[in-house]
Write an enzyme that holds these catalytic residues in place. Sequence first.
Site, PDB file in Angstrom:
ATOM      1  N   GLU A 111       2.111  32.024  13.181  1.00  0.00           N
ATOM      2  CA  GLU A 111       3.412  31.531  13.188  1.00  0.00           C
ATOM      3  C   GLU A 111       3.954  31.336  11.845  1.00  0.00           C
ATOM      4  O   GLU A 111       5.356  31.707  11.505  1.00  0.00           O
ATOM      5  CB  GLU A 111       3.503  29.936  13.733  1.00  0.00           C
ATOM      6  CG  GLU A 111       3.260  29.863  15.265  1.00  0.00           C
ATOM      7  CD  GLU A 111       2.867  28.338  15.794  1.00  0.00           C
ATOM      8  OE1 GLU A 111       1.976  27.920  15.565  1.00  0.00           O
ATOM      9  OE2 GLU A 111       3.847  28.102  16.684  1.00  0.00           O
ATOM     10  N   GLU A 131      -3.750  28.002  20.858  1.00  0.00           N
ATOM     11  CA  GLU A 131      -3.460  26.796  21.071  1.00  0.00           C
ATOM     12  C   GLU A 131      -4.037  26.160  22.516  1.00  0.00           C
ATOM     13  O   GLU A 131      -4.073  25.192  22.641  1.00  0.00           O
ATOM     14  CB  GLU A 131      -1.943  26.241  20.751  1.00  0.00           C
ATOM     15  CG  GLU A 131      -1.799  26.086  19.263  1.00  0.00           C
ATOM     16  CD  GLU A 131      -1.015  27.578  18.818  1.00  0.00           C
ATOM     17  OE1 GLU A 131      -1.266  28.616  19.488  1.00  0.00           O
ATOM     18  OE2 GLU A 131      -0.249  27.548  17.777  1.00  0.00           O
TER      19      GLU A 131
HETATM   20  C1  HXC Z   1      -9.327  22.484  10.950  1.00  0.00           C
HETATM   21  C2  HXC Z   1     -10.636  24.438  10.772  1.00  0.00           C
HETATM   22  C3  HXC Z   1      -9.436  25.186  11.508  1.00  0.00           C
HETATM   23  C4  HXC Z   1      -8.354  24.387  11.951  1.00  0.00           C
HETATM   24  C5  HXC Z   1     -11.132  26.402  11.227  1.00  0.00           C
HETATM   25  N1  HXC Z   1     -11.549  25.246  10.723  1.00  0.00           N
HETATM   26  N2  HXC Z   1     -10.083  26.425  11.804  1.00  0.00           N
HETATM   27  N3  HXC Z   1     -10.145  23.065  10.486  1.00  0.00           N
HETATM   28  N4  HXC Z   1      -8.154  23.393  11.392  1.00  0.00           N
HETATM   29  N5  HXC Z   1      -7.408  25.208  12.738  1.00  0.00           N
HETATM   30  C6  HXC Z   1     -12.917  24.814  10.076  1.00  0.00           C
HETATM   31  C7  HXC Z   1     -13.948  24.605  11.090  1.00  0.00           C
HETATM   32  O1  HXC Z   1     -13.841  23.337  11.644  1.00  0.00           O
HETATM   33  C8  HXC Z   1     -15.046  24.639   9.859  1.00  0.00           C
HETATM   34  O2  HXC Z   1     -15.414  23.617   9.278  1.00  0.00           O
HETATM   35  C9  HXC Z   1     -14.611  25.894   8.867  1.00  0.00           C
HETATM   36  O3  HXC Z   1     -13.129  25.813   9.109  1.00  0.00           O
HETATM   37  C10 HXC Z   1     -15.095  27.297   9.204  1.00  0.00           C
HETATM   38  O4  HXC Z   1     -14.852  27.456  10.666  1.00  0.00           O
HETATM   39  P1  HXC Z   1     -15.677  28.154  11.634  1.00  0.00           P
HETATM   40  O5  HXC Z   1     -15.295  27.690  13.146  1.00  0.00           O
HETATM   41  O6  HXC Z   1     -17.212  27.471  11.329  1.00  0.00           O
HETATM   42  O7  HXC Z   1     -15.881  29.641  11.478  1.00  0.00           O
HETATM   43  P2  HXC Z   1     -16.046  30.838  12.301  1.00  0.00           P
HETATM   44  O8  HXC Z   1     -17.401  30.434  13.266  1.00  0.00           O
HETATM   45  O9  HXC Z   1     -15.954  31.950  11.427  1.00  0.00           O
HETATM   46  O10 HXC Z   1     -14.910  30.803  13.453  1.00  0.00           O
HETATM   47  C11 HXC Z   1     -13.686  31.225  12.746  1.00  0.00           C
HETATM   48  C12 HXC Z   1     -12.740  30.904  14.035  1.00  0.00           C
HETATM   49  C13 HXC Z   1     -12.677  29.414  14.454  1.00  0.00           C
HETATM   50  C14 HXC Z   1     -12.560  31.856  15.149  1.00  0.00           C
HETATM   51  C15 HXC Z   1     -11.201  31.160  13.348  1.00  0.00           C
HETATM   52  O11 HXC Z   1     -12.801  28.543  13.161  1.00  0.00           O
HETATM   53  C16 HXC Z   1     -11.494  28.699  15.165  1.00  0.00           C
HETATM   54  O12 HXC Z   1     -11.449  29.197  16.480  1.00  0.00           O
HETATM   55  N6  HXC Z   1     -10.581  28.062  14.359  1.00  0.00           N
HETATM   56  C17 HXC Z   1      -9.623  27.360  15.126  1.00  0.00           C
HETATM   57  C18 HXC Z   1      -8.534  28.341  15.667  1.00  0.00           C
HETATM   58  C19 HXC Z   1      -7.239  27.571  16.439  1.00  0.00           C
HETATM   59  O13 HXC Z   1      -7.557  27.040  17.442  1.00  0.00           O
HETATM   60  N7  HXC Z   1      -6.282  27.752  15.905  1.00  0.00           N
HETATM   61  C20 HXC Z   1      -4.899  26.993  16.200  1.00  0.00           C
HETATM   62  C21 HXC Z   1      -4.952  25.877  15.716  1.00  0.00           C
HETATM   63  S1  HXC Z   1      -3.777  24.762  16.414  1.00  0.00           S
HETATM   64  P3  HXC Z   1     -16.537  22.655   8.982  1.00  0.00           P
HETATM   65  O14 HXC Z   1     -16.333  21.544   8.413  1.00  0.00           O
HETATM   66  O15 HXC Z   1     -16.944  22.632  10.420  1.00  0.00           O
HETATM   67  O16 HXC Z   1     -17.648  23.742   8.529  1.00  0.00           O
HETATM   68  C22 HXC Z   1      -2.552  24.966  15.657  1.00  0.00           C
HETATM   69  C23 HXC Z   1      -1.186  24.353  16.239  1.00  0.00           C
HETATM   70  C24 HXC Z   1       0.133  25.102  15.916  1.00  0.00           C
HETATM   71  O17 HXC Z   1      -2.451  26.055  14.938  1.00  0.00           O
HETATM   72  C25 HXC Z   1       1.191  24.178  16.164  1.00  0.00           C
HETATM   73  C26 HXC Z   1       1.069  23.478  17.728  1.00  0.00           C
HETATM   74  C27 HXC Z   1       0.789  21.983  17.388  1.00  0.00           C
END
Ligand code: HXC
Length: 257
Positions: A111, A131
């Site tokens: 976004e 999301e």
């Molecule tokens: C907080 C996050 C994060 C996020 C990753 N991390 N994405 N922390 N918010 N959105 C953190 C993880 O918890 C982890 O911290 C560290 O970053 C590394 O991530 P990993 O998952 O270990 O890495 P990897 O295995 O390489 O996977 C990468 C990934 C995955 C596929 C991108 O991290 C993932 O799916 N992230 C979330 C993606 C997501 O759902 N985004 C949308 C968010 S909601 P630790 O401390 O555990 O090492 C959103 C809302 C928008 O954006 C507005 C509506 C409300």
Amino acid sequence: SEYENILTETRERVGIITLNRPKALNALNEATMREVVRAARAFDADPGVGAVVLTGSEKAFAAGADIKEMADKSSMDMYLADWFAEWEQFTRLRIPVVAAVSGHALGGGCELAMMCDIVVASETARFGQPEINLGIFPGMGGSQRLTRAVGKSKAMDMILTGRTMTAEEAERAGLVSRVLPAEGFLDEAVAIAATIASKSKPVAMMAKEAVNAAFEMGLGQGVLFERRLFHSAFATKDQKEGMAAFVAKRDPEFTGE
Ligand code: HXC
């Protein structure tokens, strides 16, 4: 540095903002949002800067809004803080902004890229609105901007299944303007911004304003808005310089006046 979550630098007339929370894959918490907005507004106001590049790391542009920061919030917390509303200041910047996306651009990361004027992608980039997997849906403009960028069917597909798009698919769909080789990706993105920054800043600002009007106005109003802005471009020294240089068969030297 005056910032904790981003890095800023200027390369000639290009301002670069680099999201820098590597341990959280550049998740966009509130502090990061504030810093990005502040840095971008400073470049906007700087006559020595003609375009901005917003980028992340090789691995992640941004993996979304910060899930850990939001997890326990109530609806009333969100409403009273008007969560994400401050990003609107980013969309009101007048200077052209290029999003340079490498790696994950998910959720709020996708976004944020779509709030920029041009999205260029490294071949490693992945775009998505996952999301739905968290029991929410896009809240930083994704349902509106993705739909305008790629059309209803693909936007629904992305938002309802939570799947990601490759850089190539995103380019085909019109979300991304160019896919660049991973090698030397950022330099190439900065070169695109430098091209923009070599033009007249006020005229580039007018051009941005005119294109953005296409998303807010009907055709007749939008064309009239364009024409009035076009007329006002003739108030700039840069218009006189650009046309005089063409006639004299030399390169123009724009001063931003
Ligand atoms: C907080 C996050 C994060 C996020 C990753 N991390 N994405 N922390 N918010 N959105 C953190 C993880 O918890 C982890 O911290 C560290 O970053 C590394 O991530 P990993 O998952 O270990 O890495 P990897 O295995 O390489 O996977 C990468 C990934 C995955 C596929 C991108 O991290 C993932 O799916 N992230 C979330 C993606 C997501 O759902 N985004 C949308 C968010 S909601 P630790 O401390 O555990 O090492 C959103 C809302 C928008 O954006 C507005 C509506 C409300």
